[in-house]
Design an enzyme around this catalytic site. Structure first.
Site, PDB file in Angstrom:
ATOM      1  N   HIS A 100       8.295 -65.351  59.085  1.00 19.02           N
ATOM      2  CA  HIS A 100       8.303 -66.235  57.915  1.00 19.02           C
ATOM      3  C   HIS A 100       9.537 -65.996  57.058  1.00 19.02           C
ATOM      4  O   HIS A 100      10.144 -64.919  57.109  1.00 19.02           O
ATOM      5  CB  HIS A 100       7.041 -66.007  57.060  1.00 19.02           C
ATOM      6  CG  HIS A 100       7.016 -64.667  56.404  1.00 19.02           C
ATOM      7  ND1 HIS A 100       6.662 -63.516  57.078  1.00 19.02           N
ATOM      8  CD2 HIS A 100       7.324 -64.260  55.141  1.00 19.02           C
ATOM      9  CE1 HIS A 100       6.747 -62.486  56.263  1.00 19.02           C
ATOM     10  NE2 HIS A 100       7.158 -62.904  55.073  1.00 19.02           N
TER      11      HIS A 100
ATOM     12  N   HIS B 283      15.911 -65.483  54.337  1.00 17.83           N
ATOM     13  CA  HIS B 283      16.122 -64.800  55.620  1.00 17.83           C
ATOM     14  C   HIS B 283      14.779 -64.675  56.311  1.00 17.83           C
ATOM     15  O   HIS B 283      13.731 -64.858  55.688  1.00 17.83           O
ATOM     16  CB  HIS B 283      16.687 -63.391  55.379  1.00 17.83           C
ATOM     17  CG  HIS B 283      15.680 -62.529  54.682  1.00 17.83           C
ATOM     18  ND1 HIS B 283      15.500 -62.570  53.318  1.00 17.83           N
ATOM     19  CD2 HIS B 283      14.752 -61.669  55.161  1.00 17.83           C
ATOM     20  CE1 HIS B 283      14.507 -61.762  52.992  1.00 17.83           C
ATOM     21  NE2 HIS B 283      14.025 -61.204  54.092  1.00 17.83           N
TER      22      HIS B 283
HETATM   23  P1  2AM Z   1       8.456 -60.643  52.358  1.00 18.28           P
HETATM   24  O1  2AM Z   1       9.544 -61.634  52.129  1.00 18.28           O
HETATM   25  O2  2AM Z   1       7.291 -61.203  53.090  1.00 18.28           O
HETATM   26  O3  2AM Z   1       8.063 -59.907  51.096  1.00 18.28           O
HETATM   27  C1  2AM Z   1      13.058 -57.321  52.255  1.00 18.28           C
HETATM   28  O4  2AM Z   1      12.174 -56.866  51.295  1.00 18.28           O
HETATM   29  C2  2AM Z   1      12.306 -57.986  53.372  1.00 18.28           C
HETATM   30  O5  2AM Z   1      11.420 -57.039  53.974  1.00 18.28           O
HETATM   31  C3  2AM Z   1      11.451 -59.165  52.987  1.00 18.28           C
HETATM   32  O6  2AM Z   1      11.574 -60.140  53.999  1.00 18.28           O
HETATM   33  C4  2AM Z   1      10.064 -58.636  52.932  1.00 18.28           C
HETATM   34  O7  2AM Z   1       9.073 -59.551  53.343  1.00 18.28           O
HETATM   35  C5  2AM Z   1      10.113 -57.548  53.960  1.00 18.28           C
HETATM   36  N1  2AM Z   1       9.186 -56.476  53.623  1.00 18.28           N
HETATM   37  C6  2AM Z   1       9.131 -55.756  52.478  1.00 18.28           C
HETATM   38  N2  2AM Z   1       8.171 -54.830  52.542  1.00 18.28           N
HETATM   39  C7  2AM Z   1       7.595 -54.940  53.755  1.00 18.28           C
HETATM   40  C8  2AM Z   1       6.544 -54.254  54.433  1.00 18.28           C
HETATM   41  N3  2AM Z   1       5.884 -53.240  53.868  1.00 18.28           N
HETATM   42  N4  2AM Z   1       6.220 -54.665  55.680  1.00 18.28           N
HETATM   43  C9  2AM Z   1       6.870 -55.680  56.265  1.00 18.28           C
HETATM   44  N5  2AM Z   1       7.886 -56.368  55.671  1.00 18.28           N
HETATM   45  C10 2AM Z   1       8.234 -56.012  54.446  1.00 18.28           C
END
Ligand code: 2AM
Length: 176
Positions: free
Chosen positions: A125, A43
């Site tokens: 991303h 996603h």
């Molecule tokens: P990531 O894939 O780059 O880890 C569910 O966890 C989603 O939220 C994921 O897409 C994750 O990104 C994102 N996510 C988790 N913690 C986050 C944070 N502190 N700030 C921004 N995005 C976050």
């Protein structure tokens, strides 16, 4: 018992594209490169909300439902690795204006509702691999998936029995 859940707004990746991406990943990254994200979990996060109460969820969903903007096409033609967070990602060299507008709106609504928002600029991303402890070669340019985006959704992230599962809670159509 707490009524809060870990929530985020994201774009769903169509199932066919998810399958093509994991095939490409299998063809280009060795198994030891890192932990692959399951196809169904691929996603693109628009705004991360953190732990949110049921009341705040309702308020955020109501604001999301008032967003009016047309859809857009996302061209997934970029990839890279973040060594610090140990992820390999898929992204876009030219984020469409509509994507930035949507993410900025959701992020500012979240911030105004008291959800902490990272000061880092939004870097759209799709995480492909986690725990990439070492630098891995990124496949040469030339790959790409064009994804028509006509809606966005609110997800809950749950970690149970050693697995992360994302559940779509609500979705909204992009229309002017
Ligand atoms: P990531 O894939 O780059 O880890 C569910 O966890 C989603 O939220 C994921 O897409 C994750 O990104 C994102 N996510 C988790 N913690 C986050 C944070 N502190 N700030 C921004 N995005 C976050």
């Amino acid at each position: 018992m707490s009524d809060s859940r870990r929530l985020f707004f994201a774009l769903e990746i169509p199932g066919e594209t998810q399958q093509q991406i994991i095939q490409w990943r299998a063809d280009h990254f060795p198994a030891e490169a890192g932990r692959p994200i399951a196809a169904a979990n691929l996603h693109l996060t628009l705004a991360f909300l953190g732990e949110v109460s049921a009341d705040k969820q309702r308020a955020l969903a109501a604001m999301a439902g008032r967003i009016r903007q047309p859809g857009f096409t996302l061209n997934l033609d970029d990839a890279g690795q973040w060594l610090r967070s140990q992820v390999v990602w898929l992204g876009t060299r030219q984020p469409p204006r509509g994507l930035l507008q949507l993410a900025n709106m959701l992020r500012s609504q979240a911030a105004r509702s008291g959800c902490y928002q990272s000061p880092q600029p939004f870097h759209p991303h799709i995480t492909l691999l986690r725990n990439t402890a070492h630098a891995v070669p990124i496949p040469p340019p030339g790959f790409g998936w064009k994804v028509p985006v006509t809606e966005f959704a609110l997800y809950a992230s749950e970690f149970t029995r050693g697995r992360t599962r994302y559940t779509q809670l609500e979705r909204w159509t992009l229309t002017e």
